[in-house]
Scaffold this active site. Structure first.
Site, PDB file in Angstrom:
ATOM      1  CB  SER A  55     -41.370  10.217 -10.493  1.00 52.32           C
ATOM      2  OG  SER A  55     -40.147   9.758  -9.982  1.00 52.32           O
ATOM      3  CD  GLU A  56     -41.443  11.371  -6.268  1.00 53.55           C
ATOM      4  OE1 GLU A  56     -42.573  11.086  -5.833  1.00 53.55           O
ATOM      5  OE2 GLU A  56     -40.757  10.614  -6.961  1.00 53.55           O
ATOM      6  CB  THR A  57     -37.478  17.927  -8.244  1.00 55.76           C
ATOM      7  OG1 THR A  57     -37.432  17.572  -9.629  1.00 55.76           O
ATOM      8  CG2 THR A  57     -36.334  18.892  -7.944  1.00 55.76           C
TER       9      THR A  57
END
Length: 296
Positions: A55-57
């Protein structure tokens, strides 16, 4: 240096993989962490985030003085101003690599302090302090549209936990439902909710059921990022803490716990400390390194 699996290499860039808010790889919310992004542009970072598939980096650049870092967060389809679980993962990554344990992250939303210590089980435990939050009423037509996208009606809302729009680095629609079963059965119209959230500037929906005065269960749709649901959401947890304080539903200072991800098969635990006053909310959790080949 920690004993870890090798980083994933994407377009020549090293990406570390961690799962935040769980003690092992079977739970929590995975995040990518790039400690040496160099001069990557927005398109390159978005491409890396899409290939990582979480969902995020997070992408980190060291600043002066030591312990200060610029940080940016990319979902597979969009940049977000703040992401709690990737902040926890980034703090643990820096600590494990001997770079910092008392950190100041400079986010698009403002400065976020992170402290990393070792918990009683010997695991790294990171605590972030959100930017100053605010809580606003949620317009009735907007709430009605969100409920329609969820297939719910106003009858499903817990009257003690009414809808509000809460900002604690990112904006979230927050409200409670009447039963755990209703939360467990949650499904929603992805495109309809995405369109609404993009119009309103919301990052996620924080949908909760209150088990007791300090224990909550949450489900968190994240369609603006191209993600159906998050198994652990630090930014939304901070928003819930601010919401409870603003509505006087808790007596600060107090710690609440949020169980998230159970209905996805990725159990997560977020610890939220709510101070008196109107300052930032503390969110704590562990982070565990993942294998380089880990995919959701």
């Amino acid at each position: 240096m920690p004993t870890t699996n090798s980083p994933t290499i994407i377009d020549g860039v090293e990406v570390l993989k961690y799962t935040a808010f769980a003690p092992d790889a079977s739970g929590g919310n995975p995040a990518g962490v790039v400690l040496e992004p160099g001069d990557l542009d927005d398109a390159a970072m978005l491409n890396i985030a899409e290939q990582v598939g979480y969902s995020e980096t997070a992408f980190l650049w060291p600043l002066d003085p030591p312990g200060h870092y610029r940080i940016r967060y990319f979902a597979p389809q969009v940049e977000v101003p703040f992401c709690g679980h990737a902040t926890i993962a980034s703090g643990v990554a820096l600590a494990e690599h001997g770079l910092a344990r008392d950190i100041r992250f400079h986010t698009e939303s403002g400065e976020v302090a992170v402290k990393v210590r070792t918990d009683d089980a010997g695991r790294p435990l990171a605590t972030l302090t959100s930017v100053k939050p605010n809580v606003k009423p949620a317009a009735e037509p907007v709430v009605a549209e969100a409920l329609s996208a969820l297939g719910w009606t106003h009858a499903e809302i817990d009257p003690a936990l009414p809808p509000r729009v809460v900002y604690a680095g990112a904006s979230h629609l927050v409200f409670g439902v009447r039963s755990r079963d209703l939360l467990a059965a949650m499904v929603y119209d992805f495109q309809r909710m995405r369109d609404l959230m993009e119009r309103e500037g919301w990052t996620t929906d924080q949908l909760v059921w209150r088990e007791n005065p300090t224990t909550f269960h949450a489900r968190v749709p994240f369609p603006p990022g191209g993600v159906v649901e998050d198994p652990a959401t630090g930014a939304a947890a901070a928003a819930l803490g601010a919401y409870l304080r603003e509505l006087k539903l808790v007596e600060p200072p107090v710690r609440i716990s949020i169980h998230q991800g159970d209905d996805m098969g990725r159990p997560s635990l977020l610890l939220v400390d709510i101070p008196a006053g109107d300052g930032g909310i503390d969110v704590s959790g562990t982070a565990t390194i993942l294998p380089a080949d880990h995919r959701l």
